[in-house]
Design a protein around this motif. Sequence first.
Motif, PDB file in Angstrom:
ATOM      1  N   LEU A  64     -14.878   8.926   1.933  1.00 24.49           N
ATOM      2  CA  LEU A  64     -15.373  10.095   2.659  1.00 24.49           C
ATOM      3  C   LEU A  64     -14.228  10.907   3.234  1.00 24.49           C
ATOM      4  CD1 LEU A  64     -17.688  11.749   3.953  1.00 24.49           C
ATOM      5  CD2 LEU A  64     -17.592  10.143   5.866  1.00 24.49           C
ATOM      6  N   VAL A  65     -13.229  10.232   3.789  1.00 27.29           N
ATOM      7  CA  VAL A  65     -12.068  10.924   4.358  1.00 27.29           C
ATOM      8  C   VAL A  65     -11.317  11.676   3.262  1.00 27.29           C
ATOM      9  CG1 VAL A  65      -9.845  10.572   5.515  1.00 27.29           C
ATOM     10  CG2 VAL A  65     -11.870   9.344   6.298  1.00 27.29           C
ATOM     11  N   ASP A  70      -9.980  16.827   0.578  1.00 33.59           N
ATOM     12  CA  ASP A  70      -9.980  17.679  -0.604  1.00 33.59           C
ATOM     13  C   ASP A  70     -10.708  18.991  -0.322  1.00 33.59           C
ATOM     14  OD1 ASP A  70      -8.589  15.752  -1.985  1.00 33.59           O
ATOM     15  OD2 ASP A  70     -10.369  14.943  -3.009  1.00 33.59           O
ATOM     16  N   ARG A  71     -11.830  18.921   0.378  1.00 38.02           N
ATOM     17  CA  ARG A  71     -12.565  20.140   0.708  1.00 38.02           C
ATOM     18  C   ARG A  71     -11.773  21.036   1.647  1.00 38.02           C
ATOM     19  NH1 ARG A  71     -18.709  17.838   1.580  1.00 38.02           N
ATOM     20  NH2 ARG A  71     -19.001  17.190  -0.581  1.00 38.02           N
ATOM     21  N   ALA A  72     -11.063  20.430   2.595  1.00 39.73           N
ATOM     22  CA  ALA A  72     -10.251  21.225   3.517  1.00 39.73           C
ATOM     23  C   ALA A  72      -9.129  21.939   2.760  1.00 39.73           C
ATOM     24  CB  ALA A  72      -9.676  20.329   4.610  1.00 39.73           C
ATOM     25  N   LEU A  75     -10.601  24.870   0.904  1.00 36.45           N
ATOM     26  CA  LEU A  75     -10.893  25.994   1.800  1.00 36.45           C
ATOM     27  C   LEU A  75      -9.605  26.734   2.168  1.00 36.45           C
ATOM     28  CD1 LEU A  75     -13.579  24.496   4.188  1.00 36.45           C
ATOM     29  CD2 LEU A  75     -13.907  26.324   2.519  1.00 36.45           C
ATOM     30  N   LEU A  76      -8.537  26.009   2.390  1.00 42.24           N
ATOM     31  CA  LEU A  76      -7.286  26.644   2.768  1.00 42.24           C
ATOM     32  C   LEU A  76      -6.662  27.413   1.605  1.00 42.24           C
ATOM     33  CD1 LEU A  76      -5.657  23.829   4.918  1.00 42.24           C
ATOM     34  CD2 LEU A  76      -6.612  26.001   5.724  1.00 42.24           C
ATOM     35  N   ASN A  77      -6.933  26.988   0.378  1.00 41.51           N
ATOM     36  CA  ASN A  77      -6.373  27.652  -0.793  1.00 41.51           C
ATOM     37  C   ASN A  77      -7.148  28.908  -1.199  1.00 41.51           C
ATOM     38  OD1 ASN A  77      -4.249  25.877  -1.075  1.00 41.51           O
ATOM     39  ND2 ASN A  77      -5.386  24.486  -2.403  1.00 41.51           N
ATOM     40  N   GLN A  78      -8.282  29.135  -0.601  1.00 39.87           N
ATOM     41  CA  GLN A  78      -9.090  30.319  -0.968  1.00 39.87           C
ATOM     42  C   GLN A  78      -8.526  31.573  -0.378  1.00 39.87           C
ATOM     43  OE1 GLN A  78     -13.168  29.582   0.078  1.00 39.87           O
ATOM     44  NE2 GLN A  78     -13.472  28.225  -1.667  1.00 39.87           N
TER      45      GLN A  78
END
Length: 78
Positions: A64-65, A70-72, A75-78
Motif C-alpha cells: 500500500l505504501v 507511485d501515485r504521489a 501527481l507530481l509529474n503532471q
Amino acid sequence: MGKFLRNLGAYNKTTAAALGSGAALATALLGLGNLLPESLAGWLTAGAAGATTVAVFMIRNQGLVDQLGDRAVDLLNQ
C-alpha cells in the motif's frame, strides 16, 4: 532457509518494534537517572513510540505504501 524467507515480514516487524521499544526504554531510563529533564524524556519516549508505530505500519503495509508513493510521483509529474 525457505521458512526464514517465508517469515521475513514478521522478522522485519519484530525488529522495528524491538528497536522502538529499546529507544523508548533508553529515554525513560535516562529521564529517571536525571541525565535528561523529565519533560524531555517524556517527549522523546512518546516520539520513539510514535515512530515505532509508523515503522511497523509501513512494514506491514509495504504494498500500500509503494502504491501511494507511485501515485504521489505520478501527481507530481503532471
